[in-house]
Design an enzyme around this catalytic site. Structure first.
Site, PDB file in Angstrom:
ATOM      1  N   ASN A   1     -10.465  -2.512  -5.959  1.00  0.00           N
ATOM      2  CA  ASN A   1     -10.295  -1.965  -6.566  1.00  0.00           C
ATOM      3  C   ASN A   1     -10.672  -1.340  -7.854  1.00  0.00           C
ATOM      4  O   ASN A   1     -10.237  -0.730  -8.415  1.00  0.00           O
ATOM      5  CB  ASN A   1      -8.516  -2.130  -6.682  1.00  0.00           C
TER       6      ASN A   1
ATOM      7  N   ASP B   1       0.890  -1.113  -0.194  1.00  0.00           N
ATOM      8  CA  ASP B   1       0.172   0.055  -0.066  1.00  0.00           C
ATOM      9  C   ASP B   1       0.539   1.294   0.109  1.00  0.00           C
ATOM     10  O   ASP B   1       1.946   1.219  -0.001  1.00  0.00           O
ATOM     11  CB  ASP B   1      -0.770   0.072   1.459  1.00  0.00           C
TER      12      ASP B   1
ATOM     13  N   THR C   1     -10.822  -7.496  -5.118  1.00  0.00           N
ATOM     14  CA  THR C   1     -11.539  -6.983  -5.619  1.00  0.00           C
ATOM     15  C   THR C   1     -12.471  -5.491  -5.495  1.00  0.00           C
ATOM     16  O   THR C   1     -13.750  -5.389  -6.165  1.00  0.00           O
ATOM     17  CB  THR C   1     -13.042  -8.554  -4.871  1.00  0.00           C
TER      18      THR C   1
ATOM     19  N   GLU D   1      -0.223 -12.584  13.577  1.00  0.00           N
ATOM     20  CA  GLU D   1       0.670 -11.412  13.777  1.00  0.00           C
ATOM     21  C   GLU D   1       0.765 -10.433  12.762  1.00  0.00           C
ATOM     22  O   GLU D   1       0.849 -10.292  11.887  1.00  0.00           O
ATOM     23  CB  GLU D   1       2.268 -11.502  14.595  1.00  0.00           C
TER      24      GLU D   1
HETATM   25  C1  IPE Z   1      -1.842  -0.260  -3.347  1.00  0.00           C
HETATM   26  O1  IPE Z   1      -1.003   1.873  -3.104  1.00  0.00           O
HETATM   27  C2  IPE Z   1      -1.981  -0.990  -4.681  1.00  0.00           C
HETATM   28  C3  IPE Z   1      -3.501  -1.180  -4.301  1.00  0.00           C
HETATM   29  C4  IPE Z   1      -3.930  -1.326  -3.418  1.00  0.00           C
HETATM   30  C5  IPE Z   1      -3.923  -1.720  -5.784  1.00  0.00           C
HETATM   31  P1  IPE Z   1      -2.600   2.574  -3.575  1.00  0.00           P
HETATM   32  O2  IPE Z   1      -2.840   3.239  -4.612  1.00  0.00           O
HETATM   33  O3  IPE Z   1      -3.336   2.191  -2.472  1.00  0.00           O
HETATM   34  O4  IPE Z   1      -1.990   3.611  -2.910  1.00  0.00           O
HETATM   35  P2  IPE Z   1      -2.483   4.971  -1.847  1.00  0.00           P
HETATM   36  O5  IPE Z   1      -3.241   4.382  -0.816  1.00  0.00           O
HETATM   37  O6  IPE Z   1      -3.267   5.766  -2.811  1.00  0.00           O
HETATM   38  O7  IPE Z   1      -1.149   5.902  -1.405  1.00  0.00           O
HETATM   39 MG    MG Z   2      -4.256   2.545  -0.294  1.00  0.00          MG
END
Ligand code: IPE
Ligand code: MG
Length: 258
Positions: free
Chosen positions: A77, A29, A75, A216
């Site tokens: 995204n 992330d 799912t 954890e």
């Molecule tokens: C992770 O980075 C990639 C995916 C979740 C596909 P993000 O795109 O969520 O990045 P932030 O959270 O907007 O910084």
């Molecule tokens: Mg993110």
């Protein structure tokens, strides 16, 4: 349906301090924020995220990790802008194109776990090829969770069992936790010992809901594209300070309590 070989928390020692995590799962992330800080488009954040993944997959086997599961696309995204979804859909190709030969050579078995629904024929072909090319490897196991959701994983496992019952291959009483777990997308992998989430967010976001029962959690203040082997080392060091009890008490405390 036969339960596959599986390691359950019940079979683990009550106190595994110092033992390295065998299975690490990472919620990758922070790509978007990484790009924003550099005034770059989010797509470039995702590309930098793939480079971080390459670094970590290379480093993990030397840390005695055997299974690594990474969350690449959930799912949920799909609700992102179409252009960003298109970029995310291109990431497996970007990764496997450059790295599959090395993964194959170095004994890494790749699995892409998640739903096929909505994925293009091309993308599915790339994923299945990566799986086939590495199918015989057993030095290190990499699960790429792509179009994955923990709730969907559980529902799919329930559906498989319901179908077995409907076909007369199983009876409702046959269902055990071990059998159910063997039907999840992570299949015969043990549940993750350690779940890491960088970027400062502290939630599971529908990742490995069942499998996370006794994991954890380590949350780190680093954005995924900046993630290095040293960050993973730090997460493992933190894990090794934890006292895993799986609902029991540690032997010393049990004695003290009489
Ligand atoms: C992770 O980075 C990639 C995916 C979740 C596909 P993000 O795109 O969520 O990045 P932030 O959270 O907007 O910084
Ligand atoms: Mg993110």
């Amino acid at each position: 349906m036969a339960a596959q070989k599986n390691t359950t928390p019940a079979g683990a020692p009550a106190d595994s301090a110092e033992a390295p995590p065998l299975h690490v799962a990472i919620v990758m992330d922070g790509n978007g924020r990484w790009a924003k800080r550099r005034a770059l488009p989010r797509t470039l954040g995702h590309r930098a995220g793939v480079e971080a993944l390459k670094r970590i997959v290379e480093a993990a086997p030397d840390m005695n990790i055997r299974w690594l599961t990474v969350f690449g696309f959930s799912t949920e995204n799909w609700s992102r802008p179409a252009a960003e979804v298109a970029e995310l859909m291109a990431l497996p190709k970007r990764y496997f194109e450059t790295d599959i030969a090395r993964l194959e050579r170095e004994g890494v078995r790749v699995r892409v776990i998640g739903s096929d629904k909505g994925l293009s024929r091309d993308l599915l072909k790339i994923c299945r090829e990566a799986e086939q090319r590495t199918a015989k490897n057993d030095r290190f196991f990499l699960n790429v969770a792509f179009n994955y959701g923990g709730k969907a994983d559980i529902v799919d496992a329930a559906r498989k069992f319901a179908e077995a019952v409907a076909a007369g291959r199983a009876r409702p009483d046959d269902l055990t936790e071990a059998l159910f777990e063997s039907q999840l997308a992570t299949g015969d992998a043990p549940p993750p010992d350690l779940i890491v989430r960088p970027s400062g967010e502290q939630r599971l976001s529908n990742f490995m809901l069942w499998q996370a029962a006794y994991a954890e959690f380590v949350f780190q203040d680093v954005l995924w594209p900046d993630y290095t082997a040293a960050h993973l080392q730090a997460a493992i060091a933190e894990f090794q300070t934890r006292n895993r009890r799986y609902g029991a008490v540690v032997p010393d405390d049990a004695l003290a309590a009489g």
